[in-house]
Design a protein around this motif. Structure first.
Motif, mmCIF file in Angstrom:
data_model
loop_
_atom_site.group_PDB
_atom_site.id
_atom_site.type_symbol
_atom_site.label_atom_id
_atom_site.label_comp_id
_atom_site.label_asym_id
_atom_site.label_seq_id
_atom_site.Cartn_x
_atom_site.Cartn_y
_atom_site.Cartn_z
ATOM 1 N N THR A 2 0.822 -1.203 0.000
ATOM 2 C CA THR A 2 0.000 0.000 0.000
ATOM 3 C C THR A 2 0.857 1.255 0.000
ATOM 4 O OG1 THR A 2 -1.741 -1.181 1.168
ATOM 5 C CG2 THR A 2 -1.851 1.214 1.202
ATOM 6 N N ASP A 3 1.937 1.253 0.763
ATOM 7 C CA ASP A 3 2.833 2.406 0.799
ATOM 8 C C ASP A 3 3.439 2.680 -0.569
ATOM 9 O OD1 ASP A 3 2.333 2.770 3.475
ATOM 10 O OD2 ASP A 3 4.155 1.742 4.136
ATOM 11 N N LEU A 4 3.820 1.624 -1.270
ATOM 12 C CA LEU A 4 4.402 1.783 -2.604
ATOM 13 C C LEU A 4 3.386 2.387 -3.563
ATOM 14 C CD1 LEU A 4 6.635 1.394 -4.677
ATOM 15 C CD2 LEU A 4 5.800 -0.949 -5.019
ATOM 16 N N GLU A 6 0.736 4.212 -2.859
ATOM 17 C CA GLU A 6 0.491 5.596 -2.458
ATOM 18 C C GLU A 6 1.640 6.506 -2.882
ATOM 19 O OE1 GLU A 6 -0.294 5.492 1.725
ATOM 20 O OE2 GLU A 6 -2.256 4.542 1.445
ATOM 21 N N THR A 7 2.860 6.037 -2.733
ATOM 22 C CA THR A 7 4.035 6.820 -3.140
ATOM 23 C C THR A 7 4.014 7.055 -4.646
ATOM 24 O OG1 THR A 7 5.337 5.976 -1.307
ATOM 25 C CG2 THR A 7 6.554 6.887 -3.175
ATOM 26 N N ILE A 8 3.750 6.034 -5.401
ATOM 27 C CA ILE A 8 3.694 6.165 -6.863
ATOM 28 C C ILE A 8 2.584 7.122 -7.277
ATOM 29 C CG2 ILE A 8 3.163 4.926 -9.004
ATOM 30 C CD1 ILE A 8 4.707 2.525 -7.762
ATOM 31 N N GLU A 9 1.441 7.034 -6.639
ATOM 32 C CA GLU A 9 0.323 7.915 -6.985
ATOM 33 C C GLU A 9 0.623 9.378 -6.683
ATOM 34 O OE1 GLU A 9 -3.009 6.170 -4.972
ATOM 35 O OE2 GLU A 9 -3.356 4.723 -6.582
ATOM 36 N N ARG A 10 1.517 9.666 -5.753
ATOM 37 C CA ARG A 10 1.882 11.040 -5.417
ATOM 38 C C ARG A 10 2.981 11.619 -6.308
ATOM 39 N NH1 ARG A 10 1.678 9.020 -0.108
ATOM 40 N NH2 ARG A 10 3.945 9.023 -0.027
ATOM 41 N N LEU A 11 3.648 10.777 -7.074
ATOM 42 C CA LEU A 11 4.732 11.256 -7.930
ATOM 43 C C LEU A 11 4.202 12.175 -9.023
ATOM 44 C CD1 LEU A 11 6.862 8.021 -8.473
ATOM 45 C CD2 LEU A 11 7.467 10.026 -7.113
#
Length: 115
Positions: A2-4, A6-11
């Motif tokens: 989930t963290d990955l 979320e991180t990708i979606e914020r890039l």
């Protein structure tokens, strides 16, 4: 995982080869000339809206301008004129989710906004 996600979606996205936006309202002919990189005029018997790019514009850009997906080219172009170039640019550029544009300024550079 989930963290990955979320991180990708914020890039912020980077568009590595984009042509500049235009500062003026466009006639249908002028618009169709900008959705192809051909140096040849669009023949009178065809339209660039029948191309893959043309279909993508009507599918993805029309809703950003307040139209249904796959609006007719006439509806799409009339909406662009009603909104005006500045508002069209604001909506489309914001909707793309791009954080950085690498603008290619050579192709028809005199007709587009500077970076």
């Amino acid at each position: 995982m989930t963290d990955l996600v979320e991180t990708i979606e914020r890039l912020a996205l980077v568009d590595h080869h984009v042509h500049g936006a235009t500062a003026r309202d466009l006639t249908r002919t002028a618009f169709e000339e900008l959705i192809t990189e051909s140096d040849r005029p669009v023949p009178h018997w065809m339209t660039q809206f029948d191309s893959q790019v043309g279909h993508a514009i009507l599918r993805h850009c029309a809703p950003v301008l307040g139209l249904d997906p796959y609006a007719t080219p006439e509806e799409y172009l009339a909406r662009r004129v009603r909104l005006g170039a500045a508002e069209v640019n604001r909506r489309l550029l914001a909707a793309g989710g791009v954080g950085h544009f690498l603008v290619e300024t050579g192709y028809r550079g005199e007709e587009i906004l500077s970076p």
